[in-house]
Every structure is written in C-alpha cells, then in structure tokens.
Scaffold this motif. Sequence first.
Motif, PDB file in Angstrom:
ATOM      1  N   ASN A  37     -17.039  20.858  -8.568  1.00 47.33           N
ATOM      2  CA  ASN A  37     -17.456  19.948  -7.510  1.00 47.33           C
ATOM      3  C   ASN A  37     -16.827  18.571  -7.742  1.00 47.33           C
ATOM      4  O   ASN A  37     -17.157  17.891  -8.704  1.00 47.33           O
ATOM      5  CB  ASN A  37     -18.986  19.855  -7.499  1.00 47.33           C
ATOM      6  N   ALA A  38     -15.919  18.183  -6.841  1.00 52.51           N
ATOM      7  CA  ALA A  38     -15.195  16.918  -7.030  1.00 52.51           C
ATOM      8  C   ALA A  38     -14.745  16.378  -5.684  1.00 52.51           C
ATOM      9  O   ALA A  38     -14.771  17.077  -4.670  1.00 52.51           O
ATOM     10  CB  ALA A  38     -13.989  17.134  -7.940  1.00 52.51           C
ATOM     11  N   GLU A  39     -14.320  15.123  -5.707  1.00 52.64           N
ATOM     12  CA  GLU A  39     -13.778  14.513  -4.500  1.00 52.64           C
ATOM     13  C   GLU A  39     -12.594  13.631  -4.848  1.00 52.64           C
ATOM     14  O   GLU A  39     -12.467  13.133  -5.971  1.00 52.64           O
ATOM     15  CB  GLU A  39     -14.845  13.733  -3.750  1.00 52.64           C
ATOM     16  N   LEU A  40     -11.729  13.458  -3.851  1.00 51.60           N
ATOM     17  CA  LEU A  40     -10.571  12.580  -3.991  1.00 51.60           C
ATOM     18  C   LEU A  40     -10.164  12.098  -2.617  1.00 51.60           C
ATOM     19  O   LEU A  40     -10.587  12.637  -1.605  1.00 51.60           O
ATOM     20  CB  LEU A  40      -9.403  13.294  -4.689  1.00 51.60           C
ATOM     21  N   SER A  41      -9.330  11.071  -2.604  1.00 51.27           N
ATOM     22  CA  SER A  41      -8.759  10.622  -1.334  1.00 51.27           C
ATOM     23  C   SER A  41      -7.259  10.860  -1.373  1.00 51.27           C
ATOM     24  O   SER A  41      -6.621  10.782  -2.428  1.00 51.27           O
ATOM     25  CB  SER A  41      -9.066   9.142  -1.079  1.00 51.27           C
ATOM     26  N   LEU A  42      -6.724  11.181  -0.203  1.00 47.18           N
ATOM     27  CA  LEU A  42      -5.307  11.454  -0.045  1.00 47.18           C
ATOM     28  C   LEU A  42      -4.817  10.641   1.142  1.00 47.18           C
ATOM     29  O   LEU A  42      -5.337  10.785   2.254  1.00 47.18           O
ATOM     30  CB  LEU A  42      -5.091  12.957   0.194  1.00 47.18           C
ATOM     31  N   THR A  43      -3.841   9.782   0.896  1.00 52.17           N
ATOM     32  CA  THR A  43      -3.334   8.901   1.945  1.00 52.17           C
ATOM     33  C   THR A  43      -1.838   9.098   2.101  1.00 52.17           C
ATOM     34  O   THR A  43      -1.092   9.121   1.110  1.00 52.17           O
ATOM     35  CB  THR A  43      -3.619   7.424   1.588  1.00 52.17           C
ATOM     36  N   PHE A  44      -1.406   9.245   3.355  1.00 49.98           N
ATOM     37  CA  PHE A  44       0.011   9.361   3.670  1.00 49.98           C
ATOM     38  C   PHE A  44       0.479   8.037   4.260  1.00 49.98           C
ATOM     39  O   PHE A  44      -0.131   7.528   5.205  1.00 49.98           O
ATOM     40  CB  PHE A  44       0.248  10.510   4.661  1.00 49.98           C
ATOM     41  N   VAL A  45       1.550   7.487   3.671  1.00 50.55           N
ATOM     42  CA  VAL A  45       2.020   6.146   4.045  1.00 50.55           C
ATOM     43  C   VAL A  45       3.525   6.152   4.276  1.00 50.55           C
ATOM     44  O   VAL A  45       4.216   7.145   4.024  1.00 50.55           O
ATOM     45  CB  VAL A  45       1.665   5.111   2.955  1.00 50.55           C
ATOM     46  N   ASP A  46       4.029   4.984   4.705  1.00 52.42           N
ATOM     47  CA  ASP A  46       5.463   4.785   4.879  1.00 52.42           C
ATOM     48  C   ASP A  46       6.051   4.146   3.614  1.00 52.42           C
ATOM     49  O   ASP A  46       5.327   3.787   2.684  1.00 52.42           O
ATOM     50  CB  ASP A  46       5.751   3.945   6.121  1.00 52.42           C
ATOM     51  N   ASN A  47       7.367   4.004   3.591  1.00 53.42           N
ATOM     52  CA  ASN A  47       8.032   3.436   2.411  1.00 53.42           C
ATOM     53  C   ASN A  47       7.646   1.983   2.121  1.00 53.42           C
ATOM     54  O   ASN A  47       7.424   1.636   0.955  1.00 53.42           O
ATOM     55  CB  ASN A  47       9.549   3.578   2.519  1.00 53.42           C
ATOM     56  N   PRO A  48       7.565   1.102   3.131  1.00 54.85           N
ATOM     57  CA  PRO A  48       7.165  -0.276   2.812  1.00 54.85           C
ATOM     58  C   PRO A  48       5.774  -0.360   2.170  1.00 54.85           C
ATOM     59  O   PRO A  48       5.547  -1.161   1.256  1.00 54.85           O
ATOM     60  CB  PRO A  48       7.196  -0.984   4.167  1.00 54.85           C
ATOM     61  N   THR A  49       4.857   0.491   2.617  1.00 55.11           N
ATOM     62  CA  THR A  49       3.501   0.463   2.058  1.00 55.11           C
ATOM     63  C   THR A  49       3.496   0.920   0.607  1.00 55.11           C
ATOM     64  O   THR A  49       2.905   0.271  -0.262  1.00 55.11           O
ATOM     65  CB  THR A  49       2.549   1.337   2.904  1.00 55.11           C
ATOM     66  N   ILE A  50       4.172   2.027   0.313  1.00 52.67           N
ATOM     67  CA  ILE A  50       4.162   2.514  -1.071  1.00 52.67           C
ATOM     68  C   ILE A  50       4.982   1.600  -1.976  1.00 52.67           C
ATOM     69  O   ILE A  50       4.672   1.447  -3.152  1.00 52.67           O
ATOM     70  CB  ILE A  50       4.588   3.994  -1.174  1.00 52.67           C
ATOM     71  N   HIS A  51       6.004   0.952  -1.416  1.00 56.04           N
ATOM     72  CA  HIS A  51       6.788  -0.030  -2.171  1.00 56.04           C
ATOM     73  C   HIS A  51       5.870  -1.169  -2.629  1.00 56.04           C
ATOM     74  O   HIS A  51       5.891  -1.567  -3.800  1.00 56.04           O
ATOM     75  CB  HIS A  51       7.922  -0.555  -1.296  1.00 56.04           C
ATOM     76  N   LYS A  52       5.074  -1.675  -1.701  1.00 61.14           N
ATOM     77  CA  LYS A  52       4.147  -2.773  -2.014  1.00 61.14           C
ATOM     78  C   LYS A  52       3.142  -2.354  -3.089  1.00 61.14           C
ATOM     79  O   LYS A  52       2.877  -3.097  -4.037  1.00 61.14           O
ATOM     80  CB  LYS A  52       3.417  -3.199  -0.744  1.00 61.14           C
ATOM     81  N   ILE A  53       2.600  -1.151  -2.962  1.00 64.59           N
ATOM     82  CA  ILE A  53       1.632  -0.637  -3.949  1.00 64.59           C
ATOM     83  C   ILE A  53       2.308  -0.456  -5.304  1.00 64.59           C
ATOM     84  O   ILE A  53       1.749  -0.829  -6.339  1.00 64.59           O
ATOM     85  CB  ILE A  53       1.013   0.691  -3.460  1.00 64.59           C
ATOM     86  N   LEU A  55       4.888  -2.024  -6.487  1.00 64.21           N
ATOM     87  CA  LEU A  55       5.161  -3.340  -7.069  1.00 64.21           C
ATOM     88  C   LEU A  55       3.873  -3.984  -7.598  1.00 64.21           C
ATOM     89  O   LEU A  55       3.832  -4.470  -8.734  1.00 64.21           O
ATOM     90  CB  LEU A  55       5.820  -4.254  -6.033  1.00 64.21           C
ATOM     91  N   GLU A  56       2.830  -3.945  -6.797  1.00 63.09           N
ATOM     92  CA  GLU A  56       1.582  -4.606  -7.173  1.00 63.09           C
ATOM     93  C   GLU A  56       0.904  -3.956  -8.388  1.00 63.09           C
ATOM     94  O   GLU A  56       0.428  -4.648  -9.279  1.00 63.09           O
ATOM     95  CB  GLU A  56       0.614  -4.594  -5.987  1.00 63.09           C
ATOM     96  N   TYR A  57       0.867  -2.644  -8.426  1.00 64.05           N
ATOM     97  CA  TYR A  57       0.101  -1.961  -9.472  1.00 64.05           C
ATOM     98  C   TYR A  57       0.927  -1.444 -10.638  1.00 64.05           C
ATOM     99  O   TYR A  57       0.381  -1.212 -11.711  1.00 64.05           O
ATOM    100  CB  TYR A  57      -0.701  -0.797  -8.869  1.00 64.05           C
ATOM    101  N   ARG A  58       2.229  -1.251 -10.415  1.00 57.86           N
ATOM    102  CA  ARG A  58       3.049  -0.703 -11.486  1.00 57.86           C
ATOM    103  C   ARG A  58       4.192  -1.630 -11.889  1.00 57.86           C
ATOM    104  O   ARG A  58       4.915  -1.338 -12.830  1.00 57.86           O
ATOM    105  CB  ARG A  58       3.621   0.660 -11.069  1.00 57.86           C
ATOM    106  N   GLY A  59       4.385  -2.724 -11.136  1.00 58.56           N
ATOM    107  CA  GLY A  59       5.457  -3.657 -11.449  1.00 58.56           C
ATOM    108  C   GLY A  59       6.839  -3.101 -11.151  1.00 58.56           C
ATOM    109  O   GLY A  59       7.835  -3.609 -11.657  1.00 58.56           O
ATOM    110  N   LYS A  60       6.916  -2.080 -10.305  1.00 61.16           N
ATOM    111  CA  LYS A  60       8.187  -1.439  -9.955  1.00 61.16           C
ATOM    112  C   LYS A  60       8.541  -1.846  -8.529  1.00 61.16           C
ATOM    113  O   LYS A  60       7.805  -1.565  -7.592  1.00 61.16           O
ATOM    114  CB  LYS A  60       8.074   0.077 -10.058  1.00 61.16           C
ATOM    115  N   ASP A  61       9.714  -2.476  -8.374  1.00 60.98           N
ATOM    116  CA  ASP A  61      10.108  -3.062  -7.097  1.00 60.98           C
ATOM    117  C   ASP A  61      10.958  -2.107  -6.266  1.00 60.98           C
ATOM    118  O   ASP A  61      12.118  -2.385  -5.956  1.00 60.98           O
ATOM    119  CB  ASP A  61      10.854  -4.380  -7.351  1.00 60.98           C
ATOM    120  N   TYR A  62      10.370  -0.954  -5.927  1.00 57.01           N
ATOM    121  CA  TYR A  62      11.044   0.028  -5.071  1.00 57.01           C
ATOM    122  C   TYR A  62       9.992   1.008  -4.538  1.00 57.01           C
ATOM    123  O   TYR A  62       8.926   1.168  -5.136  1.00 57.01           O
ATOM    124  CB  TYR A  62      12.139   0.779  -5.834  1.00 57.01           C
TER     125      TYR A  62
END
Length: 156
Positions: A37-53, A55-62
């Motif tokens: 018994n578990a839960e998770l969220s799954l989000t589908f995004v575009d490249n600019p959105t995942i780029h921002k994430i 950079l913000e959370y992993r320090g990777k600028d791509y």
Amino acid sequence: MALHIAVQDDHDYLNEKQLQQVKDLLQFAADQMKVGNAELSLTFVDNPTIHKINLEYRGKDYPTDVISFALEEITEEEVPIIGEDVPRVLGDIIVSVPKAVSQAEEYGHSFEREIGFLVVHGFLHLLGYDHMEKADEQEMFALQEDILNKFGLTRS
C-alpha cells in the motif's frame, strides 16, 4: 495491494490509453518490488519546466529526462508514521515528455517504451535505488529491464 498514483499532465501530452498503460506499469512494478500500500505523484512536463527543476534542486543547468524526489528518506529529526491503514508515501516522479520523444527516436523504440523506462527508473529511485556506483547501476538497470520486459514493453 494498490499503488495510488496522482497524475498531472497539464499539457495533455499522453492520451488516455498511454496514461492507463503508465499507471498499469507502475502498479506492476510495485507488485514486482513487493511495495504494498503506497502512493506517489507522477507529473509530465516540458523541457523548460524540468530544466528549472534540475537547476534548482540538482544544480544542473540543462533539461533532463526524469527527476525523482523520494519522501521516505527520514532524517534524524523525523519520526516515521507507521500504521496499518497508512500508505507509504514514496514521493514524486517528474518526466519531460519532449525529452522522452527525442530519446525514443534516438534509441529507435516506441514513445511508450521510453516513457515506461523513465517512469520505472524514477520509481526505482523512489525505492532507494541509484546508479552512482557501477554495481548499483548494473543492479538498477537490470531491474528496470526485467520489469519492462515482463510487462511487455520491450525495446523492439
């Protein structure tokens, strides 16, 4: 046991059949990994959105293809919530659909296979698997392939 999946696809990248296949695949993976018994969220995004994430959370600028945020990593100050009816909250998986499209073309397999690969990859990260060391990478990628092949999402 059921895996509860909250899906967000603001751009309607995936059709209903594809979304159902992803949900079925995640449930299959959870069963294979004996998650319960578990839960998770799954989000589908575009490249600019995942780029921002990225950079913000992993320090990777791509832009990257998939990012996972595991919520079961408990620090010393936290206390786990344990209860019979309380599902495990695994975390969040974020997938760049444009990256999946380009990688499917690059690798010569279907979009569904690539999305499946990325979702299972993110799911295994939520369970604590990583690929920082060669042995860990081999274990994680072998698990991914096994789950995908048993589910029927082969490379061909």
